[in-house]
Scaffold this active site. Structure first.
Site, PDB file in Angstrom:
ATOM      1  N   HIS A  70      -4.703  -6.402   6.981  1.00 62.71           N
ATOM      2  CA  HIS A  70      -3.687  -7.426   7.216  1.00 62.71           C
ATOM      3  C   HIS A  70      -2.432  -6.808   7.841  1.00 62.71           C
ATOM      4  O   HIS A  70      -1.884  -7.318   8.804  1.00 62.71           O
ATOM      5  CB  HIS A  70      -3.352  -8.131   5.896  1.00 62.71           C
ATOM      6  CG  HIS A  70      -3.052  -7.186   4.760  1.00 62.71           C
ATOM      7  ND1 HIS A  70      -3.841  -6.110   4.457  1.00 62.71           N
ATOM      8  CD2 HIS A  70      -2.034  -7.143   3.862  1.00 62.71           C
ATOM      9  CE1 HIS A  70      -3.337  -5.458   3.427  1.00 62.71           C
ATOM     10  NE2 HIS A  70      -2.236  -6.052   3.042  1.00 62.71           N
ATOM     11  N   ARG A  71      -2.015  -5.633   7.298  1.00 63.64           N
ATOM     12  CA  ARG A  71      -0.803  -4.978   7.824  1.00 63.64           C
ATOM     13  C   ARG A  71      -1.084  -4.441   9.221  1.00 63.64           C
ATOM     14  O   ARG A  71      -0.267  -4.586  10.130  1.00 63.64           O
ATOM     15  CB  ARG A  71      -0.354  -3.859   6.863  1.00 63.64           C
ATOM     16  CG  ARG A  71       1.023  -3.281   7.188  1.00 63.64           C
ATOM     17  CD  ARG A  71       1.626  -2.525   6.012  1.00 63.64           C
ATOM     18  NE  ARG A  71       1.793  -3.402   4.865  1.00 63.64           N
ATOM     19  CZ  ARG A  71       0.952  -3.438   3.831  1.00 63.64           C
ATOM     20  NH1 ARG A  71      -0.059  -2.615   3.754  1.00 63.64           N
ATOM     21  NH2 ARG A  71       1.154  -4.292   2.844  1.00 63.64           N
TER      22      ARG A  71
ATOM     23  N   ASP B 121       6.461  -8.527   3.933  1.00 62.34           N
ATOM     24  CA  ASP B 121       6.136  -9.145   2.644  1.00 62.34           C
ATOM     25  C   ASP B 121       4.650  -9.432   2.685  1.00 62.34           C
ATOM     26  O   ASP B 121       4.143  -9.989   3.665  1.00 62.34           O
ATOM     27  CB  ASP B 121       6.931 -10.421   2.373  1.00 62.34           C
ATOM     28  CG  ASP B 121       6.828 -10.797   0.892  1.00 62.34           C
ATOM     29  OD1 ASP B 121       6.999  -9.897   0.034  1.00 62.34           O
ATOM     30  OD2 ASP B 121       6.556 -11.963   0.580  1.00 62.34           O
TER      31      ASP B 121
ATOM     32  N   PHE C 243      -3.610   1.528  -2.214  1.00 66.68           N
ATOM     33  CA  PHE C 243      -2.664   1.181  -3.266  1.00 66.68           C
ATOM     34  C   PHE C 243      -2.889  -0.278  -3.660  1.00 66.68           C
ATOM     35  O   PHE C 243      -3.744  -0.969  -3.098  1.00 66.68           O
ATOM     36  CB  PHE C 243      -1.206   1.414  -2.807  1.00 66.68           C
ATOM     37  CG  PHE C 243      -0.747   0.491  -1.709  1.00 66.68           C
ATOM     38  CD1 PHE C 243      -0.999   0.790  -0.378  1.00 66.68           C
ATOM     39  CD2 PHE C 243      -0.073  -0.702  -2.000  1.00 66.68           C
ATOM     40  CE1 PHE C 243      -0.582  -0.066   0.639  1.00 66.68           C
ATOM     41  CE2 PHE C 243       0.353  -1.559  -0.987  1.00 66.68           C
ATOM     42  CZ  PHE C 243       0.097  -1.239   0.339  1.00 66.68           C
TER      43      PHE C 243
END
Ligand code: ITT
Length: 205
Positions: free
Chosen positions: A189-190, A73, A161
């Site tokens: 971040h991912r 998330d 994206f």
């Protein structure tokens, strides 16, 4: 205990996330996605934090499929919007439809409108990503990563994206949408959340 060639479900419908997760996880497992399960009920994202939502999705889809499941998330946190759009990032414009590019564009337009007239130094923001790996019985791993930046005044760049075209990374002097996949993964971040998860996953499999 799992052996090699274990199957792990990546529980996201966002193709951009799948590309980034698979590129970075490199574990000796067979990856499945929600597209491999035709009639699986959607797990609602009704938590109050990124971590709560990632864990709800991971455990929900793990129970539904019987597989170890990784869920993400993530979203954009803008200081001058008191943390918004935050967990509402995917549907900030109030709409949801199959055309992700269109929704991304509408979400971006809403952010730019709300930030009209706000000076550069007050346009601070961060991308946040919470990851959760769960078995059908329990949560196995939780990690979080962030990327700090500034919101631009217009869209710049074509890659990536979501909010990438309006997220400026000062030390690279580029928006995230101007970075190659490798450049984005190295700082994102991912990417940061995955780099924390990877050794813990390797130790489990
Ligand atoms: P799933 O729930 O199926 O994983 P989703 O896109 O609906 O897909 P989220 O609820 O986590 O996922 O929403 C995250 C939103 O935050 C996403 O749609 C983008 O608008 C934004 N976002 C997350 N990561 C991003 C990134 O790396 N670059 C740009 N925008 C991002």
């Amino acid at each position: 205990m799992p052996g090699k060639n274990k199957k792990i479900l990546v529980a996201t419908t966002n193709p951009g996330k799948i590309v980034e997760l698979k590129a970075l996880l490199e574990a000796d497992v067979k990856w499945l996605s929600l597209a491999d399960f035709s009639d699986i009920a959607e797990v609602p994202e009704n938590g109050l934090t990124f971590t709560e939502n990632a864990c709800k999705k991971a455990i929900g889809y793990a129970k539904a499929t019987g597989l170890w499941t990784i869920a993400d998330d993530s979203g954009l946190v803008i200081d001058t919007l008191e943390g918004g759009p935050g967990i509402e990032s995917a549907r900030f414009c109030g709409q949801i439809c199959e055309d992700r590019k269109l929704i991304d564009h509408k979400n971006i337009a809403k952010v730019l409108k709300l930030l009209e007239g706000i000076p550069t130094e007050k346009r601070t923001a961060r991308f946040v990503c919470s990851l959760c790996l769960a078995s059908p019985e329990e949560i196995l791993i939780e990690t979080q990563g962030t990327l700090e930046g500034l919101i631009t005044e217009k869209e710049i760049g074509e890659k990536g994206f979501g909010y990438d075209p309006i997220f400026f990374v000062p030390h690279l002097n580029k928006t995230v949408a101007q970075l190659t996949t490798e450049e984005k993964n190295a700082i994102s971040h991912r990417g940061n959340a995955i780099r924390k998860l990877k050794p813990l996953l390797t130790a489990l499999i």
